[in-house]
Write a protein that holds these residues in place. Sequence first.
Motif, PDB file in Angstrom:
ATOM      1  N   ALA A  15      41.073  -8.767   6.849  1.00  0.00           N
ATOM      2  CA  ALA A  15      40.620  -9.701   5.814  1.00  0.00           C
ATOM      3  C   ALA A  15      40.481  -9.005   4.467  1.00  0.00           C
ATOM      4  CB  ALA A  15      39.289 -10.331   6.231  1.00  0.00           C
ATOM      5  N   ARG A  16      39.769  -7.904   4.442  1.00  0.00           N
ATOM      6  CA  ARG A  16      39.539  -7.198   3.179  1.00  0.00           C
ATOM      7  C   ARG A  16      40.849  -6.685   2.564  1.00  0.00           C
ATOM      8  NH1 ARG A  16      34.730  -4.976   6.070  1.00  0.00           N
ATOM      9  NH2 ARG A  16      32.951  -6.077   5.153  1.00  0.00           N
ATOM     10  N   THR A  17      41.709  -6.143   3.398  1.00  0.00           N
ATOM     11  CA  THR A  17      42.956  -5.553   2.899  1.00  0.00           C
ATOM     12  C   THR A  17      43.873  -6.599   2.296  1.00  0.00           C
ATOM     13  OG1 THR A  17      42.822  -3.757   4.510  1.00  0.00           O
ATOM     14  CG2 THR A  17      44.983  -4.171   3.526  1.00  0.00           C
ATOM     15  N   ALA A  25      44.225 -15.611  -0.613  1.00  0.00           N
ATOM     16  CA  ALA A  25      43.230 -15.888  -1.642  1.00  0.00           C
ATOM     17  C   ALA A  25      41.822 -15.728  -1.087  1.00  0.00           C
ATOM     18  CB  ALA A  25      43.420 -17.299  -2.195  1.00  0.00           C
ATOM     19  N   GLY A  26      41.681 -15.876   0.211  1.00  0.00           N
ATOM     20  CA  GLY A  26      40.390 -15.750   0.865  1.00  0.00           C
ATOM     21  C   GLY A  26      40.578 -15.603   2.358  1.00  0.00           C
ATOM     22  N   ALA A  27      39.506 -15.175   3.025  1.00  0.00           N
ATOM     23  CA  ALA A  27      39.568 -14.969   4.471  1.00  0.00           C
ATOM     24  C   ALA A  27      38.218 -15.285   5.095  1.00  0.00           C
ATOM     25  CB  ALA A  27      39.958 -13.529   4.783  1.00  0.00           C
ATOM     26  N   GLU A  28      38.245 -15.721   6.325  1.00  0.00           N
ATOM     27  CA  GLU A  28      37.038 -15.950   7.120  1.00  0.00           C
ATOM     28  C   GLU A  28      37.193 -15.213   8.441  1.00  0.00           C
ATOM     29  OE1 GLU A  28      37.126 -20.143   7.662  1.00  0.00           O
ATOM     30  OE2 GLU A  28      36.407 -20.567   5.639  1.00  0.00           O
ATOM     31  N   VAL A  29      36.131 -14.547   8.851  1.00  0.00           N
ATOM     32  CA  VAL A  29      36.102 -13.874  10.156  1.00  0.00           C
ATOM     33  C   VAL A  29      35.068 -14.596  11.006  1.00  0.00           C
ATOM     34  CG1 VAL A  29      35.576 -11.734  11.374  1.00  0.00           C
ATOM     35  CG2 VAL A  29      36.832 -11.656   9.203  1.00  0.00           C
ATOM     36  N   THR A  30      35.487 -15.043  12.190  1.00  0.00           N
ATOM     37  CA  THR A  30      34.587 -15.736  13.102  1.00  0.00           C
ATOM     38  C   THR A  30      34.700 -15.129  14.497  1.00  0.00           C
ATOM     39  OG1 THR A  30      36.280 -17.419  13.524  1.00  0.00           O
ATOM     40  CG2 THR A  30      34.631 -17.931  11.860  1.00  0.00           C
ATOM     41  N   GLY A  31      33.643 -15.261  15.242  1.00  0.00           N
ATOM     42  CA  GLY A  31      33.649 -14.764  16.614  1.00  0.00           C
ATOM     43  C   GLY A  31      32.281 -14.243  16.993  1.00  0.00           C
ATOM     44  N   PRO A  32      32.177 -13.696  18.136  1.00  0.00           N
ATOM     45  CA  PRO A  32      33.255 -13.522  19.100  1.00  0.00           C
ATOM     46  C   PRO A  32      33.545 -14.805  19.871  1.00  0.00           C
ATOM     47  CG  PRO A  32      31.229 -12.668  20.044  1.00  0.00           C
ATOM     48  CD  PRO A  32      30.906 -13.118  18.632  1.00  0.00           C
TER      49      PRO A  32
END
Length: 103
Positions: A15-17, A25-32
Amino acid sequence: MTSTTPTEEDAQKIARTVVAERLAAGAEVTGPAMSVFWHDDKLGEGQEWRVTLKTSAAVRDQLANRIVELHPWAGGAEVVASPVEWAIDHYTQWVEKFTAATE
């Protein structure tokens, strides 16, 4: 575009990279999330983290290739996308602006 990773850290790195590189333009991290899957002809299960990336058609292929490069599952990264049928204009403009090629 989405991908899943074995750890939260892997998903955050992707996401950051790719956002810093303007491939998203943007990212979301979800989990686990609990996942059941086939791997090496064996039934397996475990936890996965999903990274959802907001991108444009202009950089879609570059983004997919970069995810594969960054992903810890060499050659086996899940990279999928669904076209957006409709979005409000200011959202589309935001995505286009921040995934535009930079000099």
